[in-house]
Structures are given as structure tokens and as C-alpha cells.
Design an enzyme around this catalytic site. Sequence first.
Site, short mmCIF file in Angstrom:
data_model
loop_
_atom_site.label_atom_id
_atom_site.label_comp_id
_atom_site.label_asym_id
_atom_site.label_seq_id
_atom_site.Cartn_x
_atom_site.Cartn_y
_atom_site.Cartn_z
N GLU A 25 9.00 4.45 8.18
CA GLU A 25 8.45 3.10 8.12
C GLU A 25 8.41 2.41 9.48
OE1 GLU A 25 6.70 2.45 5.92
OE2 GLU A 25 7.37 3.69 4.26
N ASN A 58 0.04 7.94 0.02
CA ASN A 58 -0.21 9.24 -0.62
C ASN A 58 -1.18 10.05 0.25
OD1 ASN A 58 1.06 8.09 -3.03
ND2 ASN A 58 -0.86 6.95 -3.18
N HIS A 112 0.92 7.16 8.69
CA HIS A 112 1.80 7.97 7.85
C HIS A 112 1.19 9.34 7.51
CE1 HIS A 112 5.13 5.43 6.79
NE2 HIS A 112 4.44 4.53 6.13
N ALA A 139 0.86 -1.18 0.00
CA ALA A 139 0.00 0.00 0.00
C ALA A 139 0.89 1.23 0.00
CB ALA A 139 -0.90 0.01 1.24
N MET A 140 0.31 2.38 -0.28
CA MET A 140 1.12 3.60 -0.38
C MET A 140 0.37 4.76 0.23
SD MET A 140 3.83 5.17 -1.28
CE MET A 140 4.01 6.92 -0.96
N HIS A 162 -1.45 1.33 9.28
CA HIS A 162 -0.07 1.73 8.94
C HIS A 162 -0.09 2.95 8.01
CE1 HIS A 162 4.20 0.75 7.69
NE2 HIS A 162 3.82 1.51 6.70
N GLU A 163 -0.86 2.85 6.94
CA GLU A 163 -0.89 3.95 5.97
C GLU A 163 -1.46 5.21 6.60
OE1 GLU A 163 0.85 3.44 3.46
OE2 GLU A 163 0.96 1.28 3.76
#
Length: 844
Positions: free
Chosen positions: A312, A257, A293, A254-255, A289-290
Site C-alpha cells: 500500500e 484485482n 499494484h 478500489a481494489m 494507485h490500483e
Amino acid sequence: MAKITRLYDLFQPEHYDIFLDISRETKHFRGKTVIQGIAQQTEIALHQKDLEVMVVYVNDEKTPFEIDSANEVIRLQLSQAGNVTLTVEYEAELTDSMMGIYPSYYEVDGVQKQLVGTQFETTFARQAFPGIDEPEAKATFDLAIKYDEYDGETILSNMPEIKVVDGIHYFDTTVKMSTYLIAFAFGDLQSKMTKTTSGVQVGVFATKAHQAQELDFALDIAKRSIEFYEEFYHTAYPLPHSWQLALPDFSAGAMENWGLVTYREAYLLLDPKNTALETKQLVATVIAHELAHQWFGDLVTMQWWDDLWLNESFANMMEYVAIDAIEPDWHIWEMFQTSDVPAALQRDATDGVQSVHVQVQNPAEIDALFDGAIVYAKGARMLVMVRALIGDDALRTGLKQYFNNHQYGNAKGADLWAALGDAAGIDVGAIMHSWLEQPGYPVVNVEVVDGQLTISQQQFFIGEGQNAGRQWQIPLKGNYEVVPQILDQPTLSLGDYQQLRNENGQPFRLNVGNESHFIVHYAKDLLADILGALDQLGAIDQLQILQDLRLLAEGNQISYAEIVPLLEKFADSSSAVVNDVLYRLAGDLKKFVQPDSEEEANLQKLFNQLSAKQVQRLGWKPRAAESNDDQLTRPYVLGAALYAKNPEAILAAHELFEQNQNQLSNLSADIRSHVLSNEVKNFNNERLFNQLMEQYRQSTDPSYKADLSRALTATTDEKQIKAIIEKFEDASTIKPQDLRAWFRGLLANAKGQQLTWDWIRNDWKWLEDTVGGDMEFNTFITVIANIFRTPARLEEFKAFFEPKLQTPGLTREITMDIKAIEGRVKLIQAEKAAVNTAIEKIIA
Ligand SMILES: [Zn+2]
């Protein structure tokens, strides 16, 4: 590859106006990017990759430019430094590399469709627009996008859409942010929406190939995670919305953004009615987690890629902190103990491993930094140590300060330690230094020397290791009061053992709770003391004993033969984590036996002995209101019974298969993989093979697909093995993002290994071209190194990979993997006879 110069030092962008006109039809896009910023000198450069630049204006004046492809830049000569507006007009192609702007492919009712999305981390924003593509170069962005749009399609970006004029979608100006966090996506999407208590719009988006209910779980977890973080961080979510989007083709997990998080479908969507608890927990931690961030990484960003771990590790710890708070019954920290902890301890014991904090020399190395076991798992373990040292109050106070000081800006590791240290009144930086800058970790030896209880530290290795005399500041967490908080010397005597033992009334233990990154080697009598009081220990403590013994055996400090007789002591545990490590350890014994030998038959008897009572207790079907531990334990013990070729287990699984013949996806997801694999192993025929392959092609349920792939790669039929390998390069059956799992399955299969190994060697070029840009590309090599165990395979591995040692981004991986296989080959040679004798002794 070229050496990195920081372009941000030469030119600081303040605002971007980006217009893109994208065609899925022609796989082509046109762009115009206007950048306002400050030039420090007259010679500057912007990042770009594979852009065909038509024209450049500096302050509206047409200017000559020079494309430097090797360095991924466009060089410009200005007439003077200072405030400047740069305009670049360009064209480029959409590629299928899952980087930059790229299409995802999927099917609805037999119709082929495309969903276009982006992946800009680490250095792929430069494939979409020119700019300073470095995390420190934060700016604001205005995005305007046109595309070959059909009725009913949706376009998403970091910020809300504010208007559509002549088919151009305009998005609100972003806050100050890094280029790698820009994202957009468009296509035929469905969605579910909700709002947090503080008014943040939360949405989940997916293609219409999925059932609407598959979005529900993610929506709930996302909403509650954001609410949790706003409270925990004492800092409001910084944007108006938080979209979660599942992309059918996705290279990583996953990312993050900012405002538009993208996910592999397997990590966002799930069938709420039939998904294994373990899968739900995994999906929840990925979402958490994402979303962690969105503050830590997005609001405050690492200054440069060497501090990637800062992003991370922190998000990796917070995913557990958050899920533990919103789903306390899951005891999610147990998953940390069975996934991150063993991954970090195994990888970090190989000589040549990277430290958590690493200098980055060239662009290809940025991607190689993403060593999951180190940057994510070990790094998270470091932060868990810090959290245990300073406590949650200081952690939250320190974080609030950290976000306040650095919001919409950048930070380094030292800034975090300073903020946490101030809040806790401890010099956190000094303690963390030995852990972050040094690779590896210590084993603490505990023994009685001349009547004195004595502890000492030295670096622990699996395989050959150069002792470099490294020392760590070790948070000891002893259960006797005499133990200091930190061990910062090579050896320490704690006093008269008998006296201490009498005073404390319990066996001596270190690293209670298993929160520090070290293992303990107890002298035999001290270990016997602990094992004698096993029933007084909690699940994590029991897991820790097995986990440390396993590592000591891998590192050749004790013999696997000594562990074999201990396994039965743990076999009746009702704890899922104890069963997890027990069967991991039992599985490690497989490397000491030849397939189809008498030794394997003995090992199978051992598996049967270990699992028999639990199979009786748990059965094949979930029971109403059973505990989470029982749900999670069932697959381990049934898997063991099937490996043991227990006839009753084989029959029970076969019956379940037959009962669900026409609707295999309805098999309970906890055990579905075992039922399907059992069928392939024991009742295989062409019809079955074709049926499962077809199910794989048609299904959109990622966890069912994973079960099918696991089952199909268990085949022993050579014709079928060949048929699978033929599909490796056929993206309409096996998407490149899913190939590694297929490859691993077939390579681990004794009957499939040769053909699979031949395939990767023959078609390496294809693999590089297809997934070579992927930051997880080198894990294909890790997969091989985790499986190979014979001298012949070691030689073949070296022959193939040693010539690739100079490939940027692969050097460390290949070096470490050779060591890993060498270590295993030696271990097997040294221990094989003793281990098999030990197994023979305890089977009834
Ligand atoms: Zn992350």
C-alpha cells in the site's frame, strides 16, 4: 477469534479448476473446485467460509471431511502426502456484505437491476471457493462461470474469455497469482476500449445507469498510467488486458484485482464537462494507485499480511509519481502535502498508534491493519523519504531487479530494501528500520544554546503520551551546508549561530521540501527570522510552517493563541496549498467557540477578514483560462465567507441557486456544495429539503451526490434531521457504502449531533451486521472521535465503547480514540480563554 496457522505450510496448491453456477434470482450459487497440489503431511486443511460442502474427493476417491467454522477451514485426512488432487463440491448464498461474491443494486429508467461482482481482499476468496487463501499460496486458476444470463450481458474476469459452451463462460488460465486477487463480474454493462502503445487492451466498464462520456476520463488515465509504469519499472504489463470496472456497491475505494480492477463509482466515473479539478485529481490518483499494484502487489506480492504496508505504501507513492509524470501541470505532489501528509502527522502523533510494520495475530486483525493514515499515508511518506535519499535512477534500477527476482512470487520489506540499497549503495534497510518498526515520529527542536545552533529530537505526541525514549534516523534536509544528511543522535550542535547565519544569508530551516516524516519546533527568534522572509519561501515551505505550527499547538507545545495573529500573513496567498492549510488551521479554531455565542461571532469576523480580498479577486464563477491554483482556492475562500455569514456571499450563493433551480447539477462543481449548503442553512423549507432528497435518490453522479449529502446534513430543522436518520437504514436511498459521510455530516452539525449519536448507540448491532465485515468499519468510530470535544461527550463515548474494547479489530481504534478526545477536551480547557482573546485582538 481463532489464532492463525498457515495452511500453506501443510499444502501447496499449484492449480485450481473452479466452476461456479450463480443465480441472482435465488441469491445462491453452486461450486465445484478441483485443486492440484502438494501435501506435506496427511492432515491438511483448506480455507472456506460459509460454504455448505456436499462432497470431497481425494484423487477421485470420496473422502470424509470436517468443517471447522471457527477457524474458517475444512479439514481433510489424506492416505499419503505428496501430489494430490482435491475436489470439493459445495453450495453457498450471495450476501449483501460487499465481501466475497456479492450483488450491487442500481436502477435504470425505474427498473431495478443487479450487477454481481467480487471483493476477495483480505480473506473473502474462501467465501467463493475452498483453497489456501493466503497471499503466499500462489497458483494458476481456470475459471468457468455460469449465471442467470440475459441477452446482451457481459462477464469479465482477470483473463480473457476463451469460449462459451452451454452457457458456461470459460476464461484463459491465469498466471501464477494469489487468491485475494481473483475477480469476476457480470451484468448489463457498457464499456469503452483502447490499447496501450505496447498492445495491452485497456477498458472501462460501468452500468448503463451512467452516461457514456463518464467513462472517458478513466480510460485516458488508465491507458497513460500503464504506459508510464511499463517505462518506469522497465517491466512489461504482465497480462493481455487491464479492465477497470465501477461497482455501484463497494466497500473500500478500489481494489487492484489483477487485470480486473474494481472501483467505487465515485473513484472511476466522472462527468468530463462538470467535475471539480480536485475530484478529477483524486480519481486519477486512485486509478494510478490500483495500476501501480498490477506490478507491485500483483506480480510481486507480500509474503504475509504483516507486510501489507509494502503493497500500500508503495502504490500510494507511485500514484503521485505517475500522475506527476502524465499530468505535470497539476503539481499533484501538492495534493500529497495537503492530504496524506497531514493525515499521517495527525494520526501518528497519538500514543498507541500502530507502527507501519505490524505483526498479525488473528484474522480480524488483518482488516484492522488497513489504517489509512499509517499503512497508506505514513508508509508512502517513508518511501518518499527513500526516493529523496536514493534518487529516481537508483529507484528504477532497484525496482527492476526486485521485479526480476520475485515476479510471480512473494517478497518481504527486507527484499525491497536490499534491491534499492544495492542500486543506490546505501544501507536503506538500516535507515528505514527506525521508521517502520517504531510507531510515532519525532519533533526536532531548533534553538540557540549558549550561542550554538542546536538541534535535538524527541517523540511528538498529541494528547497524553508515554515517552519511550524512541529515536529515529532523520533525513534532515537542512538549508545550511553544516547540517548532516541524517540525524542519528538525540542532540547535535551545529556551531556558532551568528556566524552560520551571516555565512548563509538566510534564515535556518530543516526538512526543506517537507519530504521527511518529522516536524520542526523553532525557538521563537528563529521562527521570527523565517516569518520575516516569508515572501522568499515557496508554497510548500509556507504550507509546512503553518502545518508544523498547527501540530505543535495540537500537541500543546505552543499555544493556538500564538498562531492566531500569524494567519493574516498568509491570507492573500494565491497558492491553493497555502490556502488549504490556512483554512484548515482557521477551522481548528472552531473547537474553541460555542455555537451561537459572541465568541463564534468574533471567529466569523476573523474568517471574513481572512477571505474578503480573495472573494473579491476570485468571485463565484470560474473564469476562462484561470490557473489551477485559483480554481482550487475558490472553494476555500467562499466557504470561509459563508461561515462568516457575509451577507453578500449568502446572497450571491442564493442567486446562483435560483438561477439553476431547475437544473441544480449544472451548478459549477467547484462551488456547488457551497451553494446547496447555503440554501439549506439560510433559505430552508420543506420543499427544498424534498427537492434535494429526490435529487440525491435519482442522480448517478457521485460528486453531485456527495454535494447533496453535505448540504442536507447541514439542516438545523429537527424534523428534517429525523427524516435523514430514518433513511440511514434504507439502502434504496442511502447505500451502506455512503452512510459514513451522512453520519459524519449530521454528527458534526450542532443541531443534529444528539439524535445522530443516539442512533449509532441504539442501532450499533444493525451497523455491525450491515457493514461490520468491511475493512473500514472501525472508521465509524474514528469519525466520532474526530468530532467530540466536550467532557460530557467523552464520558458517553467511553461508556459506550469501553465495553467493546475486546472486540477483535476494534481494540486499538477505541483506545486511540479515547486518547484523542481526552487530549482535545484538555486542550480546549487550557486554551479557550487565550485563543478567544487573541481572536478579539485582531478583528477590526
Ligand atoms: Zn492499494
